[in-house]
Design a protein around this motif. Sequence first.
Motif, short mmCIF file in Angstrom:
data_model
loop_
_atom_site.label_atom_id
_atom_site.label_comp_id
_atom_site.label_asym_id
_atom_site.label_seq_id
_atom_site.Cartn_x
_atom_site.Cartn_y
_atom_site.Cartn_z
N MET A 1 -5.94 -25.71 -21.37
CA MET A 1 -5.21 -25.18 -20.23
C MET A 1 -5.03 -23.67 -20.36
SD MET A 1 -2.21 -28.02 -19.66
CE MET A 1 -1.49 -26.98 -18.37
N ARG A 2 -5.18 -22.99 -19.25
CA ARG A 2 -4.98 -21.55 -19.26
C ARG A 2 -3.47 -21.26 -19.26
NH1 ARG A 2 -8.67 -19.00 -14.57
NH2 ARG A 2 -7.26 -20.23 -13.29
N PRO A 3 -3.06 -20.30 -20.09
CA PRO A 3 -1.63 -19.98 -20.12
C PRO A 3 -1.18 -19.39 -18.79
CG PRO A 3 -2.87 -18.39 -21.40
CD PRO A 3 -3.83 -19.48 -21.04
N LYS A 4 0.06 -19.69 -18.44
CA LYS A 4 0.66 -19.15 -17.22
C LYS A 4 1.48 -17.91 -17.60
CE LYS A 4 2.26 -23.25 -16.42
NZ LYS A 4 2.99 -24.41 -15.86
N ILE A 5 1.23 -16.83 -16.89
CA ILE A 5 1.79 -15.53 -17.24
C ILE A 5 2.78 -15.08 -16.18
CG2 ILE A 5 1.25 -13.15 -17.89
CD1 ILE A 5 -0.10 -15.32 -19.63
N GLY A 6 3.93 -14.59 -16.64
CA GLY A 6 4.84 -13.85 -15.78
C GLY A 6 4.75 -12.38 -16.13
N TYR A 7 4.48 -11.53 -15.15
CA TYR A 7 4.27 -10.10 -15.40
C TYR A 7 5.48 -9.33 -14.89
CZ TYR A 7 1.78 -5.74 -16.15
OH TYR A 7 1.40 -4.51 -16.61
N VAL A 8 6.13 -8.58 -15.79
CA VAL A 8 7.32 -7.81 -15.45
C VAL A 8 7.02 -6.31 -15.56
CG1 VAL A 8 9.69 -7.25 -16.09
CG2 VAL A 8 8.89 -9.62 -16.20
N GLY A 9 7.21 -5.58 -14.46
CA GLY A 9 7.03 -4.14 -14.47
C GLY A 9 5.77 -3.69 -13.76
N VAL A 10 5.67 -4.00 -12.47
CA VAL A 10 4.44 -3.65 -11.74
C VAL A 10 4.38 -2.18 -11.35
CG1 VAL A 10 4.10 -5.99 -10.87
CG2 VAL A 10 5.41 -4.35 -9.51
N ASP A 11 5.47 -1.43 -11.51
CA ASP A 11 5.45 0.00 -11.23
C ASP A 11 5.18 0.80 -12.50
OD1 ASP A 11 5.62 2.34 -9.77
OD2 ASP A 11 7.78 2.54 -10.08
N HIS A 12 4.20 0.35 -13.26
CA HIS A 12 3.85 0.97 -14.53
C HIS A 12 2.37 1.30 -14.51
CE1 HIS A 12 3.17 1.51 -18.85
NE2 HIS A 12 4.47 1.56 -19.01
N HIS A 13 2.01 2.47 -15.05
CA HIS A 13 0.63 2.93 -14.92
C HIS A 13 -0.37 2.12 -15.75
CE1 HIS A 13 2.14 5.13 -18.41
NE2 HIS A 13 0.91 5.36 -18.78
N HIS A 14 0.08 1.24 -16.60
CA HIS A 14 -0.85 0.34 -17.30
C HIS A 14 -1.05 -0.98 -16.56
CE1 HIS A 14 -0.44 2.27 -21.56
NE2 HIS A 14 -1.00 3.06 -20.68
N ARG A 15 -0.34 -1.15 -15.46
CA ARG A 15 -0.45 -2.42 -14.72
C ARG A 15 -1.88 -2.73 -14.30
NH1 ARG A 15 1.19 -2.00 -8.81
NH2 ARG A 15 -0.99 -1.29 -8.79
N ASP A 16 -2.54 -1.77 -13.66
CA ASP A 16 -3.88 -2.05 -13.14
C ASP A 16 -4.88 -2.45 -14.23
OD1 ASP A 16 -2.80 -1.49 -10.71
OD2 ASP A 16 -4.01 0.28 -10.29
#
Length: 368
Positions: A1-16
Amino acid sequence: MRPKIGYVGVDHHHRDPYFTIAGGLGLDITSVCEPGREIDLAELTAMDDRPDEITTEGGNVADLVSDATAYADPHRLVEEGDIDVVWITYRSDETPAIVDTAVENGVHVVSEKPIARTAADLEEIATRANEAGVTVSPTLYYRTNPVAMELRNRVRDGFFGDVWTVEGRFNASQLSYRDTDHYLYDRATSRGGALQWIGPHWVDVMPWILDDPIARVNAQFHEAEEADVDAGAVLQFETEDGTLGTYHTGYYLSDRGKDTHFGLYGTDAQALTPLHHDSLQHEPTIPLEITSADPEWSAAPKQTTAFEFTYDRFPAWGDFVYDYFEAYFDGYETGDVPATVDDAVQLLRVLDAAYESAERDSWAEVAD
């Protein structure tokens, strides 16, 4: 199973670039959060207007999270999001509390370095994470850099003999290329500038190569005019085994890219290398020049290996960064990851000592 990810901090320049890695690894980003703000996922776009940042190279950011649930509260995301890992790129003063909530809920963590402002902000959380078997990992991805790995293996094999001294340099583009209104460049939020943000890579990788922690530091800072953080720093340090070192880091370059150097000088051999460049510099190889007194090297005592880095899976800085995250997601359930929460605490203790040293204008011991 693929892990399910919660991503916190979308206003960060490493997001993309991190979203790009998640897509390449086949991870499911099932929830996202920008704390304190309601996000319209359909309106997420690549950060092409930020000249200091690396984007998804034309990828559609919204498509990568089109099926995700948006949260304004990161703690609620962790508690209710039905996730295996929370991936954090958020401000250093608030990240430890999010990590703490993850530990309480048995959710593993990968977080942008250095995770916290100071070691004291993370130490108790690190203890609870270790006791609970929750993996918390900082993004110290130079540990999967092929040149650094080669040097570490040679040090461990005794190739260099007793290591007398090391020197490091990691400079990046000036603050004029960067969005200094961002919280990264706010002292109350991040504590420091260049040393706290770009500096940790070398502060971690130099003692990692030596397999020898930094024991004491003597530091001076160059304060920025454009922001209330340091624009650069110079450190002297000594490791537990007595190796002496220097490190120079700052926002000094008049062009985008990096200026890097690592030198190691031992009783039996020495090594010189930039350790890394990035795709902006368009250099085909990274040289590792080694000079040895070993009799087996007598016919060619100086040898250079050209490392041809690839940028196919991660165009921003090189595929070794992709390898770091791949290793994390392969090993997070067992804790077999390239860098642990204890490594993050040790890094912060060195940074603590550096700021203490500058304030006192003297050497400072790194806390145990």
